[in-house]
Design a protein around this motif. Structure first.
Motif, PDB file in Angstrom:
ATOM      1  N   GLU A 185     -15.156  -9.649  12.381  1.00 12.01           N
ATOM      2  CA  GLU A 185     -16.433  -9.102  11.804  1.00 12.01           C
ATOM      3  C   GLU A 185     -17.208  -9.572  12.792  1.00 12.01           C
ATOM      4  N   ALA A 186     -16.636 -10.657  14.001  1.00 10.15           N
ATOM      5  CA  ALA A 186     -17.686 -10.755  15.332  1.00 10.15           C
ATOM      6  C   ALA A 186     -17.195  -9.192  15.493  1.00 10.15           C
ATOM      7  N   THR A 187     -16.366  -8.792  16.066  1.00  4.99           N
ATOM      8  CA  THR A 187     -16.121  -7.820  16.681  1.00  4.99           C
ATOM      9  C   THR A 187     -17.218  -6.176  16.426  1.00  4.99           C
ATOM     10  N   ASP A 188     -17.626  -6.586  15.424  1.00  6.35           N
ATOM     11  CA  ASP A 188     -18.162  -5.208  14.278  1.00  6.35           C
ATOM     12  C   ASP A 188     -17.159  -3.503  13.788  1.00  6.35           C
ATOM     13  N   ARG A 189     -15.764  -4.645  13.679  1.00  5.40           N
ATOM     14  CA  ARG A 189     -14.764  -3.694  13.054  1.00  5.40           C
ATOM     15  C   ARG A 189     -15.379  -4.124  12.005  1.00  5.40           C
ATOM     16  N   VAL A 190     -14.208  -5.179  11.291  1.00  6.97           N
ATOM     17  CA  VAL A 190     -14.425  -5.078   9.246  1.00  6.97           C
ATOM     18  C   VAL A 190     -14.950  -6.571   9.330  1.00  6.97           C
ATOM     19  N   THR A 191     -15.664  -6.367   8.315  1.00  2.30           N
ATOM     20  CA  THR A 191     -16.496  -7.502   7.508  1.00  2.30           C
ATOM     21  C   THR A 191     -15.594  -7.642   5.722  1.00  2.30           C
ATOM     22  N   ASN A 192     -15.010  -8.358   6.110  1.00  2.00           N
ATOM     23  CA  ASN A 192     -14.276  -8.979   4.959  1.00  2.00           C
ATOM     24  C   ASN A 192     -13.942 -10.470   4.157  1.00  2.00           C
ATOM     25  N   ARG A 193     -14.398 -10.846   3.451  1.00  2.00           N
ATOM     26  CA  ARG A 193     -14.712 -12.287   2.995  1.00  2.00           C
ATOM     27  C   ARG A 193     -13.600 -12.859   2.023  1.00  2.00           C
ATOM     28  N   ALA A 194     -12.176 -11.485   1.738  1.00  2.00           N
ATOM     29  CA  ALA A 194     -11.110 -11.863   0.775  1.00  2.00           C
ATOM     30  C   ALA A 194     -10.303 -13.211   0.524  1.00  2.00           C
TER      31      ALA A 194
ATOM     32  N   LEU B 132       0.942  -1.519   0.064  1.00  2.00           N
ATOM     33  CA  LEU B 132       0.347   0.069   0.174  1.00  2.00           C
ATOM     34  C   LEU B 132       0.901   1.281  -0.205  1.00  2.00           C
ATOM     35  N   GLY B 133       1.948   0.965   0.461  1.00  2.00           N
ATOM     36  CA  GLY B 133       2.897   2.248   0.601  1.00  2.00           C
ATOM     37  C   GLY B 133       2.852   3.256   1.493  1.00  2.00           C
ATOM     38  N   HIS B 134       2.585   2.797   2.408  1.00  2.00           N
ATOM     39  CA  HIS B 134       2.019   3.886   4.090  1.00  2.00           C
ATOM     40  C   HIS B 134       1.506   2.574   5.603  1.00  2.00           C
ATOM     41  N   ALA B 135       1.082   3.174   6.379  1.00  2.00           N
ATOM     42  CA  ALA B 135       0.897   1.885   7.353  1.00  2.00           C
ATOM     43  C   ALA B 135      -0.716   1.192   7.253  1.00  2.00           C
ATOM     44  N   PRO B 136      -0.897   0.026   7.246  1.00  2.00           N
ATOM     45  CA  PRO B 136      -2.155  -0.495   7.382  1.00  2.00           C
ATOM     46  C   PRO B 136      -2.528   0.328   8.141  1.00  2.00           C
ATOM     47  N   CYS B 137      -4.455   0.097   8.057  1.00  2.00           N
ATOM     48  CA  CYS B 137      -5.156   0.540   8.636  1.00  2.00           C
ATOM     49  C   CYS B 137      -6.839  -0.294   8.998  1.00  2.00           C
ATOM     50  N   LEU B 138      -7.638   0.196   9.542  1.00  2.00           N
ATOM     51  CA  LEU B 138      -8.573  -1.448   9.439  1.00  2.00           C
ATOM     52  C   LEU B 138      -9.636  -1.056   8.338  1.00  2.00           C
ATOM     53  N   ALA B 139      -9.710   0.328   8.226  1.00  2.00           N
ATOM     54  CA  ALA B 139     -10.195   0.616   6.347  1.00  2.00           C
ATOM     55  C   ALA B 139     -10.089  -0.026   5.230  1.00  2.00           C
ATOM     56  N   ASP B 140      -7.904  -0.359   5.388  1.00  2.00           N
ATOM     57  CA  ASP B 140      -7.406  -0.763   3.868  1.00  2.00           C
ATOM     58  C   ASP B 140      -7.700  -2.274   4.540  1.00  2.00           C
ATOM     59  N   LEU B 141      -7.543  -2.707   5.501  1.00  2.00           N
ATOM     60  CA  LEU B 141      -8.764  -4.303   5.515  1.00  2.00           C
ATOM     61  C   LEU B 141      -9.403  -4.239   5.162  1.00  2.00           C
ATOM     62  N   GLY B 142     -10.589  -4.087   5.544  1.00  2.00           N
ATOM     63  CA  GLY B 142     -12.029  -4.084   4.979  1.00  2.00           C
ATOM     64  C   GLY B 142     -12.346  -3.609   3.187  1.00  2.00           C
ATOM     65  N   ARG B 143     -11.167  -3.335   2.570  1.00  2.00           N
ATOM     66  CA  ARG B 143     -10.719  -2.727   1.064  1.00  2.00           C
ATOM     67  C   ARG B 143     -10.298  -4.531   0.212  1.00  2.00           C
ATOM     68  N   LEU B 144      -9.762  -4.867   1.271  1.00  2.00           N
ATOM     69  CA  LEU B 144      -8.721  -6.493   1.234  1.00  2.00           C
ATOM     70  C   LEU B 144      -8.975  -7.811   0.013  1.00  2.00           C
ATOM     71  N   GLU B 145      -8.309  -7.005  -1.281  1.00  2.00           N
ATOM     72  CA  GLU B 145      -8.935  -8.167  -2.490  1.00  2.00           C
ATOM     73  C   GLU B 145      -8.230  -9.172  -2.533  1.00  2.00           C
ATOM     74  N   VAL B 146      -9.540 -10.543  -3.313  1.00  2.00           N
ATOM     75  CA  VAL B 146      -8.114 -11.334  -3.494  1.00  2.00           C
ATOM     76  C   VAL B 146      -6.831 -11.714  -3.885  1.00  2.00           C
ATOM     77  N   LYS B 147      -6.777 -11.118  -4.802  1.00  2.00           N
ATOM     78  CA  LYS B 147      -5.869 -10.847  -5.745  1.00  2.00           C
ATOM     79  C   LYS B 147      -4.788  -9.843  -4.312  1.00  2.00           C
ATOM     80  N   ALA B 148      -4.765  -9.761  -3.431  1.00  2.00           N
ATOM     81  CA  ALA B 148      -3.978  -9.018  -2.994  1.00  2.00           C
ATOM     82  C   ALA B 148      -3.020  -9.942  -1.416  1.00  2.00           C
ATOM     83  N   VAL B 149      -4.547 -10.921  -1.773  1.00  2.00           N
ATOM     84  CA  VAL B 149      -4.153 -11.742  -0.551  1.00  2.00           C
ATOM     85  C   VAL B 149      -3.257 -12.749  -1.485  1.00  2.00           C
ATOM     86  N   ARG B 150      -3.278 -13.328  -2.831  1.00  2.00           N
ATOM     87  CA  ARG B 150      -2.311 -14.037  -3.165  1.00  2.00           C
ATOM     88  C   ARG B 150      -1.599 -13.486  -3.851  1.00  2.00           C
TER      89      ARG B 150
END
Length: 320
Positions: free
Chosen positions: A111-120, A62-80
């Motif tokens: 997700e269980a603690t209502d912080r981020v929901t992302n299924r990537a 990303l070029g910067h310190a990751p935040c919760l919003a970045d985890l929420g926007r995570l895409e499958v291709k980034a995981v790969r």
């Protein structure tokens, strides 16, 4: 676990820090793992390493310190891309599978603690693991190993024999045997141990008289006095015994006893399960004794026994 502790763990590679919201979330997750899930220090270390590697990758990606919003926007291709990068660094499939499992656990908690929901991460296939079977020793080789011991000094030899008998005679993991305290010592009058294994799962393990006698002999010979809360097994300098010393003791005996390279402390636990199965023990009983959460984990020993039977058949049958 404090935020300062998490910062020290996650900044170990010098590539972070995190944003404040993600740092607080990571600290809360580790507190959850410690206080609510009861994970062992070894498991926590693995989870910390996996999370640190993942967040370090995101920092670079990303070029910067990751935040919760970045985890929420995570895409499958980034995981790969992350898994491909780890593969290029030499990570094996088993290591990558553990990493994916740890990250999925983290995301489920977010997700269980209502912080981020992302299924990537849920959409990424687990790395294929090679199908390997446990490599137990023969009954004769296992007996020779635990009877011989591995050092010249009497109390150290007695210690090594006692540890190895707990692995082979009770099916303990090396970490479980070395976490016993003097209060837990399986001596005469205590023929059952209550063991806390992986994931905080408790089980009762019967102790053979031979193992009790070996522990009593070690305690009688050990030159150091200890209180009830002290580690049962200690090193030559009185500190807690390192698993590495038992590994080295077995390695030194391989040539003398004609043991294969696969003869390790964990092979004694494999031998415990395989020999019980060959003697007619029920698979469910073996599962309880080993502390496996799933019967499918224990069922691998049926394949070991089948492979052994076929090998004997191939050697013995005149038309094989």
């Amino acid at each position: 676990m404090t935020r300062e502790t998490i910062d020290q763990l996650l900044e170990a590679d010098g590539e972070l820090p995190l944003s404040d919201d993600l740092g607080r979330a990571a600290a809360a997750w580790f507190d959850h793992l410690v206080h609510e899930r009861g994970h062992t220090p070894a498991t926590l270390t693995s989870y910390e390493r996996d999370l640190r590697q993942f967040l370090g990758f995101l920092r670079r990606d990303l070029g910067h310190a990751p935040c919760l919003a970045d985890l929420g926007r995570l895409e499958v291709k980034a995981v790969r891309r992350f898994l491909a990068a780890r593969r290029r660094e030499g990570a094996a499939s088993r290591s990558l599978a553990r990493t994916v499992s740890a990250l999925r656990t983290f995301y489920r908690w977010l997700e269980a603690t209502d912080r981020v929901t992302n299924r990537a991460l849920a959409q990424v296939a687990m790395p294929r693991l090679p199908h390997t079977l446990p490599k137990p020793l023969t009954v004769e080789k296992a007996a020779a190993l635990v009877e011989t011991g591995g050092a010249d000094d009497d109390w150290i030899r007695a210690r090594d024999v006692a540890v190895m008998l707990l692995l082979y005679g009770a099916g303990l993991r090396i970490s479980e045997a070395l976490s016993l305290t003097c209060r837990d010592a399986p001596v005469a009058g205590r023929d059952v141990l209550r063991i806390t294994g992986k994931g905080g799962k408790e089980r009762l393990v019967p102790i053979l008289p031979l193992t009790q006698q070996a522990v009593e002999r070690y305690l009688a010979l050990c030159p150091y006095p200890r209180d009830a809360a002290a580690p049962l097994f200690i090193g030559a300098k009185r500190g807690p015994l390192s698993p590495r010393l038992i590994q080295l003791a077995i390695a030194r005996m391989r040539d003398a006893l004609g043991l294969p390279e696969t003869a390790t402390p964990h092979a004694l636990r494999h031998s415990f399960a395989t020999h019980l199965l060959a003697a007619g023990a029920d698979l469910r009983q073996i599962q309880e004794l080993l502390g496996h959460a799933s019967l499918s984990t224990t069922q691998v020993y049926t394949e070991v026994d089948r492979a052994r039977i076929l090998a004997v058949y191939d050697r013995a049958h005149p038309r094989a």
